[in-house]
Each structure stands twice: as C-alpha cells, then as structure tokens.
Enzyme design. Structure first.
Site, PDB file in Angstrom:
ATOM      1  N   HIS B 322      37.668  38.224  40.746  1.00  0.00           N
ATOM      2  CA  HIS B 322      37.854  39.271  39.741  1.00  0.00           C
ATOM      3  C   HIS B 322      36.932  40.466  39.954  1.00  0.00           C
ATOM      4  O   HIS B 322      37.244  41.571  39.504  1.00  0.00           O
ATOM      5  CB  HIS B 322      37.624  38.711  38.331  1.00  0.00           C
ATOM      6  CG  HIS B 322      38.777  37.885  37.854  1.00  0.00           C
ATOM      7  ND1 HIS B 322      38.903  36.549  38.164  1.00  0.00           N
ATOM      8  CD2 HIS B 322      39.865  38.203  37.117  1.00  0.00           C
ATOM      9  CE1 HIS B 322      40.013  36.079  37.613  1.00  0.00           C
ATOM     10  NE2 HIS B 322      40.623  37.059  36.979  1.00  0.00           N
ATOM     11  N   GLY B 323      35.812  40.243  40.593  1.00  0.00           N
ATOM     12  CA  GLY B 323      34.931  41.384  40.811  1.00  0.00           C
ATOM     13  C   GLY B 323      33.616  40.958  41.413  1.00  0.00           C
ATOM     14  O   GLY B 323      33.200  39.797  41.288  1.00  0.00           O
TER      15      GLY B 323
END
Lengths: 350, 454
Positions: B322-323
């Site tokens: 996701h990041g």
C-alpha cells in the site's frame, strides 16, 4: 442502446429544466430575471448590479477589500469625509479583484476621490491557485484583461463557467432560500447576507442572534480555527502578480487624482494566538506590512497598520477573521480622523 | 484524470464510448481501448506511459517465451526474469527511497542517496496485473495471448489501470476475445447503475466525511477520546466508500464496454472474523496475495508454525504494497497477527454473530488508524487518545451525522453487487435524475480517490 439513448435524453431534459428553473430564480442576482430577491454568496455580481444606480447620484468614495471589509459601513465614511461611499469589498477578494473592480468602476463614471483599500496575507497570497470567483465573473475578468488578446474565447469560457456553477447544491440551496424569502418575507432573517444599495452587507441571522443575546463568539472561534489553520498553513509567501496588481491599482487611482488609503486588515487575537506558532502567518503578515511600506514609498498614499487585532474590541467580531460593523466603524474613524488623511486638502475640493 | 472529474465525464468517456461502439472489428476496438488507456494514464504524466509500455512489453514477451518453451528451467527463467524486472521497477519508484531513508536512520550512512523520483500513479496495480499474467502462463492456467493489442488492452484498460481492481487476464480473457460483439442493453443499464452508485459513494458519502475529517486529523493530539473514536470511525467509512465507490465505478465502466470486472468488495464491515473480513475487503488484492504469495510460500501445507509465518509475511508485504511507510508495515503486521491469532485460538466461535461482527469491525477500525496516519508518531497519539480517557469533544455534529449515515449504509443497504437494478427502459429517466442529483453535489468538488496514492 435504447436504454442509453433514453438515459441521455432524460439527463439533458432534466438538466435543462433545472437550469431554466434556477436561472429564473436567479438567487445570486447575476442573470436578467428578478422574480425573487437574490440571496448572495458571491457578492461580486450583486455589487456590479447595485453600483450603476448608486453611481448615477454620484459615487465619490470607494471601499475595496475582502469579506473582512464587507461590513465597513459607507455611512460612517460619508459622515467622516463628506463624500458618498460605495462598499465594493467582495468575498474572497484578492488584489486583482480590487484592480478589476476599480477599472470597471472607472467605466461607469468619474473616478472616485478617495479609495480605501484593505489588504492582508490572504488578499496577496500565493497559495490559493486561480481566482475562480473572479474568473467566473465575465464582467470583472473582462475588466482585468481589457487589452488582452483572445477575449472572445475567454468570454465564452467565463460564460460557460457561470452557467456550470448553477449545477451545484450550493446554488440550489440559494435558490430555495430566495424562494423562501419571497414567499415568507419574515424568513428574511434566514438569509445569510443582504446587500444594501450602497454595497454595505448585512448578516441578518447573525445580527438577529447578537441582538437576542444568543450569538456565541467563543463557539464561532472554536469552529473556524481548524479552517484557519489549514488556510494559513497554505500561505507561505506573497504572490508577485498580486503585489503587482496592488501597485497597478494604486498607480491608476493616483493617476486619476484620487487619494488612496491602504490599511492592513487583522485577524482576531485568538486566531493569531492559534496560528501564529503553527503556520507562516506572522512571517507573511510581516511581508504584507513591508509591501504596504514599499507602496507608500513610491506613491502618495496614507497607510495604517491594523494587522494587530488586539487594538480593537475583542468581542466585536463574527469569527476568526471578520470584524463586525462596530469594529469596522472604529477602523474607519481611526483612519479617516487621522492627520495623515485630514492633513491633505479637504475632501471634495481637489 | 479521475472518474469524478468533468474532463472524464463530459469529454473522455463520451468520446471513447462513441469511438468504441462505432468501431466494428476486434482490432479497432483494441486500438480504441489501448489508446484511451494511455491518454487516461498520460493525462497525469505522459512520461510514465513509457514505463507502462515497457512493463507491458516485458510481460507480454515473457508470456510468449514461456508458452513456447518446453524446458521447465527455461520457462522458469523467463518467469523469474519478467517478475524481477517488474519488481525492480516497483522497488525503484516506490520503495527505494523508503529503504535508503531507513538505512540512513539506522546506520547513519548516506551510501544510498535519496532519489528525486515521483511515484508513477497506479504502478502497484499494473505491476500486479502483469505479474499475475506471467505466473498464470507459467502455471499453464492461461494460454499466453499472441495478440499484442489484446494484451495492451488488458494492461491499459482505463477502468482498472490506476486503482484496480486487480483483474487477472483469465478473468476478462473471454470478454477481450469477444470484444467485437454488439452492445448489450443489460450491460449498459447495469453499467450506468454501478457507475452511479459508485459516484454516490465517493462524492456524497466519502467526500462528505473527508471535508470534516481532514481538518480534524491535522491535530490528533488535541483529540478527546470521543473525537479520536469519531475520527477513527469516520476514516473507516471514508476509506470504504471511497474505494468501494471507485471499484463500483470501474465495474460499471467495464460493463459499458462489455467487460466484466470481478467484485472487489462484499460488505466487509459485516464480516464475522478477520479472515472473513479479508474475503470481503479489496477482494482482488487479498485473493492475489493468497494465490501468488501465501500459497506459493506453502500456505497451510507446511505445518502450524510455517502457516503463521506465511500469514505474517503475506500480510506484511500486503501492508507494504500500500505504500512505503512504516505505518503500512505495522498495519500489515497487525492484520497478520490477527489472522494468526484467529487461526490459533478461533476466538468467538461460539459467540453470537452480532458480537463477532462488532468485534471484527472494531479491530478493523483500530487497524485503519495506522493506515491513515502519516507516521507512527501520529498513530501513537491517535490511539492514545482512543484508549486513554480524555473528556470533552470538538467534533462537529455534521461529522457525527455523516458517519452515522455511512454506518447505516454499510450495515443495512445491500452491497452494490446484490442490489437490484432496474434494467427496463422506464428506469432510464430515474437513473438520469439520480445522475443529475449526484452531479449537483460533485460540481466544483473534484477529489482524488484515496487508492490513487497506492
């Protein structure tokens, strides 16, 4: 594709029906019909409509500024100067708005003799992108770019924007309030703004709350502080274009042999206490003061630094950044009763 | 370009739709969809179109090589090579600076310089598209396509390019093969219905919450306990309606072009356990992680301890997907731990379903605090306010009302896939009225989808 065709046809028909309805209601007073009284959000259009009849009887003073100045009563300035003032301060006013308004005013009659200009970090900021309120107002954006090429394309774009903004819940809400005000005149207090013939703007609901003792400034401050944190968090410097617009405005007013008063507008002391340490506000306010000093070095203008809001009554405010008419009257008295302004030739006898 | 922008709604979509259905042959329609996908992607930053094209060419070529090669070692080499290239690009653009920065903090060394690169939007999604294709071809689950335009269309399909769902080639292969068929009235009507429901979720519910929440989250340290919980609930629903709204719009857009994109959400806040939550939340990602990571690591076939390790590794990498931020790593570890605990203890197995659902929901809410926080310090402050009592509240009634409405929708209204859509002609004006009403809310308030950042 029958379904799609009927869907699109219905969408077009419904959109047109909606557009014609709100156009006829004309809640912001920007189109031809005036079946019901307008309820104002962006007061540029309304003031553009109110100014010509006001100017016909002679407009010799002009107030320019943002929403912080909309409640500066022209009547107080009239008394102090013997001139006849129109308050042309506009919501979300930036210096290019002031310039556009002044140029447009000049097309409607003789130049005013005194122009009072309010500036602050917001009106000179570099952090808010395009000035959509000015952009969507074809008259003012046209006045600003009066000599620029491609005007017809821009006019088309501006008109498109003007009609597009009708398709919003805010516009629909204004239309409903307008109808409500027309059907039940007693509901006028439900309106947020009412603009008087001299451009003075009243807040009927807030004023009614204040007179009944239910207005709660502490609550208002608490509610607006997060917004101001965000607002001033995004202002890190002055815009070169807006500084230029201010200087251009002053040079044009001076060239018209009118006098100029520039004042730095304040925030509520509570606001400054909150945003002073967490945003670049203090630094940017200092840049505004420097710019005002710079303008005064080049042009014969009177300047007043009221950037420190603690010099005024702490209770005569509507929220984090907006003084009410009492404090703004006091601002007017301090400025126009000042030797800086009075020392020059009497007003009206240039 | 985002689905809720004027340029998409009034220019891009009508033009692409008209060109697509005016085209008659497969080739023409592949070209229309591919070019439109690149225009859609390039509208943000045209330079990254080359990255997308490069990734597409690598996986397409690898697919052909794998399918044409008889030797297992060669097939494996092509598979590993193509995935390595994809992961290298993903690592370089998305994770390099994160690891360089972490190394600098841990060791004080500046041997790894920080690169000034912009994260190409959607790279996590299209990288997973291409990896799944290569693995499926290697696994002989799908026959490699020899039509480069068909493959270009698959990777660059604008409806799923930037923020998913993560569609596998085999899931839409039939639709791509039959792309030249005539439009179906049912698909068009359902497509419009899905798109409008998605737009409503995004514009009215998610953005309505975000307008209040974003300001509140500037200073979580100032939260009272009530404020902290309202903010956590607010973000819980904002994220769900933002992303599931986006997914519904993507599915609706797919249907308008005759492509059936699979379901991505199934009422996740009605899950009665964390494992059930992950079968309902971002289904295309969780099933991707299950099939291409968890099972490849051995799944639950290599003993109890290894199963827990596999779960943890899968969720940690899922979080990191996701990041590039420790908050996502912690979020992934948190869910990995919950899944492992759920497997080990089977808690609540005998509890009433409402309690299991409530407990699962609250666990998810706590997890979203890490997901939303900009750093672990913020997450710590926010969680401390949630769990250490502090009186008072600054939360506006409007935010509470919006959260309650969102909760009622999430718990009481059927998931979009289970909704009944009127498909007869007489429903077209109703859809049009709904579209106009939603646009009144949307106009002038374009906002980017939360999952665009991933």
């Amino acid at each position: 594709m029958k379904f799609l065709r009927l869907f699109l046809l219905s969408l077009v028909a419904l959109s047109m029906a909606y557009a014609v309805s709100v156009w006829a209601v004309n809640p912001r007073g920007e189109f031809a019909p005036h079946l019901v009284p307008p309820i104002v959000r962006d007061n540029r259009a309304v003031k553009l409509r109110l100014y010509p009849p006001f100017a016909r009887a002679g407009a010799t003073g002009l107030i320019l500024g943002s929403s912080r100045v909309v409640q500066m009563p022209p009547s107080v300035l009239d008394e102090l100067t013997g001139l006849r003032f129109f308050n042309f301060a506009v919501e979300r006013g930036r210096t290019e708005d002031y310039l556009a308004i002044y140029r447009w005013v000049r097309t409607r009659g003789p130049a005013p003799r005194l122009v009072v200009i309010g500036v602050d970090p917001e009106s000179l900021q570099d952090g808010d992108g395009a000035n959509f309120m000015l952009d969507r107002n074809p008259i003012l954006s046209g006045a600003l770019r009066r000599t620029a090429a491609g005007a017809s394309i821009r006019r088309l774009r501006d008109t498109t924007k003007q009609y597009k903004q009708m398709f919003s819940t805010e516009y629909l809400h204004d239309a409903i309030l307008s109808i409500e005000a027309a059907v039940h005149p007693s509901a006028r207090t439900a309106r947020e703004y009412v603009v008087e013939a001299d451009g003075y703007l009243r807040y009927p609901r807030l004023e009614s709350e204040r007179s009944s003792g239910t207005f709660d400034l502490v609550r208002e401050l608490r509610s607006c502080l997060p917004r101001y944190q965000v607002l001033y968090g995004g202002i890190s410097r002055l815009s070169a274009e807006r500084v230029l617009a201010l200087r251009t405005l002053v040079s044009e007013v001076v060239a018209d042999n009118a006098r100029v008063v520039i004042w730095v507008m304040p925030n509520h002391p509570e606001t400054v206490a909150s945003i002073g340490g967490t945003t670049p506000y203090v630094r940017v306010l200092s840049a505004v003061r420097d710019e005002v000093r710079e303008v005064s070095r080049h042009f014969p203008v009177a300047t007043f630094d009221y950037g420190d809001g603690s010099a005024f009554d702490r209770s005569d405010w509507w929220d984090c950044g907006h003084m009410n008419e009492r404090n703004l009257s006091e601002v007017a008295r301090r400025m126009l009763g000042s030797p800086q302004v009075v020392r020059t030739a009497p007003f009206g006898s240039d | 370009m985002v689905f809720n922008s004027d340029v998409f709604l009034f220019a891009f979509l009508p033009v692409v739709f008209a060109l697509f259905w005016a085209a008659r042959t497969k080739l023409q329609r592949y070209v229309v969809l591919t070019v439109s996908g690149y225009v859609f992607y390039g509208y943000w930053d045209w330079r990254f179109c080359f990255l997308l094209l490069f990734s597409t060419i690598v996986s397409f070529s690898a697919g052909l090589r794998i399918s044409r090669s008889a030797r297992p070692s060669r097939r494996r080499a092509w598979m590993v090579g193509a995935i390595s290239v994809d992961l290298f690009l993903l690592g370089l653009f998305k994770y390099y600076n994160f690891f360089a920065d972490t190394a600098r903090h841990l060791t004080g060394t500046t041997a790894l310089p920080v690169l000034h690169v912009v994260l190409p939007i959607g790279i996590s999604f299209y990288t997973f598209h291409t990896i799944s294709y290569v693995i499926d071809v290697w696994d002989r689950r799908v026959k490699a396509t020899s039509n480069p335009l068909e493959y270009l269309t698959y990777v660059s399909l604008f409806s799923q390019l930037v923020a998913g769902p993560i569609v596998r080639f085999r899931q839409i292969e039939n639709d791509l093969e039959q792309i030249d068929r005539s439009p179906s009235e049912e698909n068009i009507a359902r497509g419009i219905g899905f798109f409008l429901v998605g737009l409503l979720k995004k514009v009215v519910i998610a953005d309505g919450i975000a307008r209040h929440l974003d300001v509140a989250l500037l200073s979580p340290n100032a939260f009272s306990t009530i404020d902290a919980w309202v903010a956590a609930f607010g973000y819980t629903f904002q994220l769900y309606f933002d992303f599931s709204g986006y997914s519904d719009m993507a599915i609706g857009l797919g249907l308008l072009f005759g492509i059936h994109i699979p379901q991505n959400f199934n009422a996740p806040y009605r899950a009665d356990g964390i494992a059930d939550f992950w079968r309902r939340w971002h289904i295309s990602l969780s099933s991707w992680l299950r099939d291409y990571l968890y099972i490849r690591l051995g799944g639950n076939r290599k003993g109890t301890i290894r199963t827990y390790v596999n779960l943890m590794v899968t969720m940690l990498l899922g979080g990191l997907w996701h990041g590039a931020n420790w908050t996502f790593v912690v979020w992934g570890a948190y869910h990995g731990g919950l899944l492992a605990a759920g497997r080990a203890l089977s808690p609540g197995g005998r509890l009433p379903v409402l309690i299991r659902r409530g407990g699962t929901f609250l666990l998810a809410v706590v997890g979203w605090v890490f997901f939303r926080s900009t750093d672990l310090h913020m997450a710590g402050q926010w969680l401390a306010r949630m769990f250490v009592w502090r009186g008072g509240t600054e939360t506006s009634i409007t935010l509470i009302a919006r959260v309650l409405v969102a909760a009622a929708y999430a718990w009481l209204i059927p998931e979009t896939w289970d909704m009944w859509f009127g498909l007869r002609l007489r429903w077209a004006p109703v859809y049009a009225a709904a579209g106009l009403a939603i646009y009144l809310v949307l106009n002038g308030r374009e906002s980017v989808f939360l999952y665009y950042q991933f």
